[in-house]
Structures are given as structure tokens and as C-alpha cells.
Motif scaffolding. Structure first.
Motif, PDB file in Angstrom:
ATOM      1  N   SER A 118      -7.845  -1.628   4.729  1.00 24.73           N
ATOM      2  CA  SER A 118      -8.401  -1.530   6.076  1.00 24.73           C
ATOM      3  C   SER A 118      -8.567  -2.912   6.685  1.00 24.73           C
ATOM      4  O   SER A 118      -8.900  -3.881   5.997  1.00 24.73           O
ATOM      5  CB  SER A 118      -9.759  -0.822   6.035  1.00 24.73           C
ATOM      6  N   GLU A 119      -8.361  -2.984   7.992  1.00 24.33           N
ATOM      7  CA  GLU A 119      -8.573  -4.251   8.693  1.00 24.33           C
ATOM      8  C   GLU A 119     -10.035  -4.684   8.650  1.00 24.33           C
ATOM      9  O   GLU A 119     -10.371  -5.832   8.938  1.00 24.33           O
ATOM     10  CB  GLU A 119      -8.107  -4.151  10.140  1.00 24.33           C
ATOM     11  N   LYS A 120     -10.917  -3.759   8.253  1.00 25.36           N
ATOM     12  CA  LYS A 120     -12.331  -4.114   8.113  1.00 25.36           C
ATOM     13  C   LYS A 120     -12.549  -5.157   7.029  1.00 25.36           C
ATOM     14  O   LYS A 120     -13.595  -5.807   6.977  1.00 25.36           O
ATOM     15  CB  LYS A 120     -13.170  -2.867   7.821  1.00 25.36           C
ATOM     16  N   SER A 137      -5.469   0.119  10.700  1.00 26.46           N
ATOM     17  CA  SER A 137      -6.617   0.196  11.589  1.00 26.46           C
ATOM     18  C   SER A 137      -7.314   1.541  11.437  1.00 26.46           C
ATOM     19  O   SER A 137      -6.650   2.582  11.370  1.00 26.46           O
ATOM     20  CB  SER A 137      -6.169   0.030  13.043  1.00 26.46           C
ATOM     21  N   PRO A 138      -8.644   1.562  11.402  1.00 23.76           N
ATOM     22  CA  PRO A 138      -9.377   2.838  11.379  1.00 23.76           C
ATOM     23  C   PRO A 138      -9.073   3.713  12.584  1.00 23.76           C
ATOM     24  O   PRO A 138      -9.307   4.918  12.541  1.00 23.76           O
ATOM     25  CB  PRO A 138     -10.845   2.398  11.356  1.00 23.76           C
ATOM     26  N   ASP A 180     -10.358   7.881   5.695  1.00 22.56           N
ATOM     27  CA  ASP A 180      -9.887   7.228   4.475  1.00 22.56           C
ATOM     28  C   ASP A 180     -11.069   6.783   3.619  1.00 22.56           C
ATOM     29  O   ASP A 180     -12.051   6.242   4.120  1.00 22.56           O
ATOM     30  CB  ASP A 180      -9.024   6.024   4.850  1.00 22.56           C
ATOM     31  N   ASN A 205     -11.772   2.883   3.652  1.00 23.24           N
ATOM     32  CA  ASN A 205     -12.362   2.463   4.918  1.00 23.24           C
ATOM     33  C   ASN A 205     -13.815   2.925   5.010  1.00 23.24           C
ATOM     34  O   ASN A 205     -14.687   2.198   5.513  1.00 23.24           O
ATOM     35  CB  ASN A 205     -11.563   3.017   6.089  1.00 23.24           C
ATOM     36  N   TYR A 265     -16.065   0.486   3.307  1.00 28.97           N
ATOM     37  CA  TYR A 265     -16.410  -0.659   4.147  1.00 28.97           C
ATOM     38  C   TYR A 265     -17.460  -0.289   5.189  1.00 28.97           C
ATOM     39  O   TYR A 265     -18.384  -1.069   5.467  1.00 28.97           O
ATOM     40  CB  TYR A 265     -15.158  -1.205   4.844  1.00 28.97           C
TER      41      TYR A 265
END
Length: 382
Positions: A244-246, A267-268, A274, A277, A280
Motif C-alpha cells: 500500500s502507498e500508506k 492506492s487504497p 485489503d 492496507n 496500516y
């Protein structure tokens, strides 16, 4: 020389028995390690099995390895857990580091060689902080062409079914349908409980159990490193990290940090429900001071071409249709079964050897960088 067949099992029961047998090895390093078993669904013998040990002195770090979120994919994941216990425990400092190994998050799917749960839920589209976040009307394109994805009749002769479906998707005869299934693969769909990529109407029991363990680790440790093992996506016979981009780093930064060739940042907004994600989001919401790395690791099968993508969609759609509606044609059943195995659990030694080799690459790249492993495993020939 390693016997690969010692790691890859023929059925859920064999795999689970092997995993449970790893407890004694873990206890040689963490004497207080325990085996936890959570019954899932209607059959009490479908269990999520977890070997867990806290650090013996200070809970600074924990390595969490999970498998079988997509049922049938759990066979490769279980092999990696076995490999990790066999080869890496001596490279971990138990005084500051704990371990959490999870076998068969989706035990029903693993037992029945299906990707989904007994409720037809794609479990990795079922993790939300709040139930109100479930996007029931998410995928308009999927809804418009739902007749492609929803089984309404038994599978006909496979040559006919395969050709018609493949041509519809590949030639753009159903442009919205093709777009819909591509979006559904990432976003999930939350309206059609017999359709492919169904994310569920409610939280699945398996998701509830894993969310409880995720929370526990964030509470107990200063640093959590999570590797969730899957199959199918990415270049054939190679491992791909999906994150995840997180996490906060771009592809190039991740490649530089971990030395891996195949990394995808999602991206979420494009992937709903997911589990990594969610991890996070939970950390950000309730445990901001805890350090977290959580990612999927996929062992590729069909490859990354457009043809491979169409083959994947065809397999997923026809397997779902076969499950719900059956077929009068044994050759159709056989073809679908073989394609399903080719996609998620290939039986060729070459692929199994690649799984173990690539798993070592990923484990050592990530866990050394994150200060979990102090050294590499001894060189082994597969």
C-alpha cells in the motif's frame, strides 16, 4: 539438497498437520511458543492455526508471516512458513524479537482448492475499519455487464465456453464488462454474492480473527514486520512485493531499500478491503507510535501479458460458474480444474523450486533491512 516435496503438500489436512508439527522447532528458540487454533465456518475442523511467541526479554520486533488468505494459494504459503522455520530461526534474536506464523487464513478455501471462502467471499476485499465503509454500490461497470460474471447455467463444452468468453473480453465486444472485471479485481464488488471478486456483505469470521491478531501485535511490539504470501500475480516463477502507498515510499525507493526487482505500490482508492492496507489504517488510527511494514508477496504463474490477464479472468469466471452450476461435460470440469491449479498451485517442480528460491530472496531482503534477521540461511540446493 532440499526435497521440495517435503514442503508442498497434497491437501489441507496434510499441510495443517505439517504446520502444527513445526511448534517443537519454534519452541527450541522460544520455549514459551504456543499453537492457537481458531475454528472457522460451519465445519469446526476448518481451522486457522497460529504459532506465536513473544520475545523472551523485550518485545522490540515481531515477524508475522501469513498464508492462505486466498485458500488454494495457501499451499505455497505454507511451504514458505515451513522453509522459514527450517532455515531462519537461528538467525533471529529471540530476546528482542517475537514470531507469529499463520496457516490457512481461509481454511475452507484451502481444503476445497478454491480461492474464496465458503460464502464466496474474496477475503482480501473484506477488511474495513468500520462496517459503514463497505462500498456496496462500488463497481458500476461490473453491474452493467454482470451477466458475464454471474453464473446462470451449467458450463457447456469447454471449447465453446472458453472461446466465447475469451473473445468477448479480448476483442472489446463488452468494453464495460472488461473494464468492470479489471476494476473488480482490485476494488472488489459488494453486490453480487455469486459473482467473482465478491467482497462480502459482512465481515467474514476469518477476517475478524486476523484483525484481532493484527491489533494484538501492534499493541505488544514496537515494530511489526508482516509478509503475506500469495500466488498468481506477477512475472512467472518470480516473486513480486505488493504494498500500500500508506507505507510512504515510491517503487524506486522500495527497490533501493530492499533490492527486489518486482515491486508494485497500490492506492487504497483502487483496492478496497485489503488486509495489509487495513493493517496500516489500524496502525495510523490507534497505534501511531508503532512501526509497521505489511505487504503481499506474490509468486507469479501465468505472467504479466495481456494474454495472461485474459487467461486469468477466463479461469476465475469459469471456475466460479462450475462451482455454482456444475457441468454435464467431464472434459470441461477437468480443463477448469487444471487451469485453476496452473494459476494458483502449479505442480511442476520448476515452479515449486522457484517459490522456495524466490521466498529466500524476499525474506532475506526484507528482514535483514528491517533488522529481524542477523544473517542469511545456509546455501541450499533445490
Amino acid at each position: 539438497m532440499i526435497d521440495i516435496h517435503n514442503y508442498f503438500k497434497n491437501n489441507y489436512e496434510e499441510s495443517r498437520e505439517t504446520f502444527r508439527g513445526l511448534l517443537s522447532k519454534v519452541q527450541e528458540v522460544w520455549p514459551k511458543a504456543k499453537l492457537y487454533q481458531h475454528s472457522i465456518g460451519e465445519n469446526e475442523d476448518n481451522t486457522i492455526d497460529i504459532i506465536y511467541a513473544e520475545a523472551t526479554s523485550s518485545n522490540d520486533k515481531v515477524a508475522m508471516l501469513t498464508s492462505g488468505e486466498h485458500g488454494i494459494e495457501g499451499y505455497a504459503g505454507a511451504a514458505v512458513l515451513h522453509l522459514f522455520v527450517d532455515q531462519y530461526l537461528e538467525s533471529i534474536d529471540p530476546s528482542t524479537t517475537g514470531v507469529c506464523f499463520v496457516h490457512a487464513i481461509n481454511p475452507w478455501g484451502m481444503r476445497h482448492f478454491r480461492r474464496v471462502t465458503e460464502n464466496n467471499v474474496d477475503l482480501n476485499r473484506n477488511y474495513f475499519l468500520e462496517e459503514t465503509e463497505i462500498p456496496y454500490d462500488l463497481n458500476e461497470n461490473y453491474e452493467k455487464e454482470s451477466h458475464i460474471f454471474l453464473p446462470k447455467k451449467p458450463v457447456d463444452l469447454i471449447s465453446k465456453e472458453k472461446t466465447e468468453l475469451y473473445e468477448s473480453l479480448s476483442k472489446g465486444m463488452m468494453n464495460e464488462g472488461y473494464k468492470g472485471i479489471k476494476q473488480a479485481k482490485g476494488m472488489g464488488q459488494f453486490q453480487f454474492d455469486r459473482g467473482v471478486y465478491f467482497g462480502g456483505y459482512d465481515e467474514e469470521q476469518s477476517a475478524s480473527q486476523i484483525k484481532t491478531w493484527q491489533r494484538h501485535l501492534l499493541e505488544q511490539f514496537k515494530k511489526v514486520i508482516h509478509m503475506d504470501w500469495h500466488t498468481a500475480l506477477g512475472p512467472t516463477n518470480e516473486v513480486t512485493m505488493v504494498i500500500s502507498e500508506k507505507h510512504g515510499k515510491e517503487d524506486d525507493e522500495l527497490k533501493a531499500s530492499y533490492g527486489m526487482n518486482n515491486i508494485q505500490v497500490f492506492s487504497p482508492d483502487d483496492v478496497k478491503g485489503d488486509s495489509t492496507n487495513y493493517f496500516y489504517e489500524l496502525k495510523e488510527s490507534e497505534f501511531p507510535s508503532t512501526s509497521l511494514f505489511s505487504a503481499l508477496f506474490e509468486f507469479g504463474t501465468f505472467g504479466t501479458s495481456r494474454e495472461a490477464e485474459l487467461r486469468e479472468f477466463t479461469t476465475i469466471i469459469l471456475e466460479n460458474q462450475l462451482y455454482w452450476e456444475g457441468t454435464e461435460h467431464p472434459e470441461s470440469r477437468e480443463w477448469i480444474w487444471e487451469e485453476l491449479m496452473n494459476m494458483f498451485y502449479p505442480q511442476e517442480d520448476e515452479w515449486k523450486e522457484a517459490v522456495l528460491q524466490e521466498a529466500r530472496v524476499a525474506i532475506e531482503a526484507l528482514l535483514k533491512e528491517e533488522d529481524i534477521l542477523q544473517s542469511s540461511a545456509p546455501n541450499q540446493t533445490f
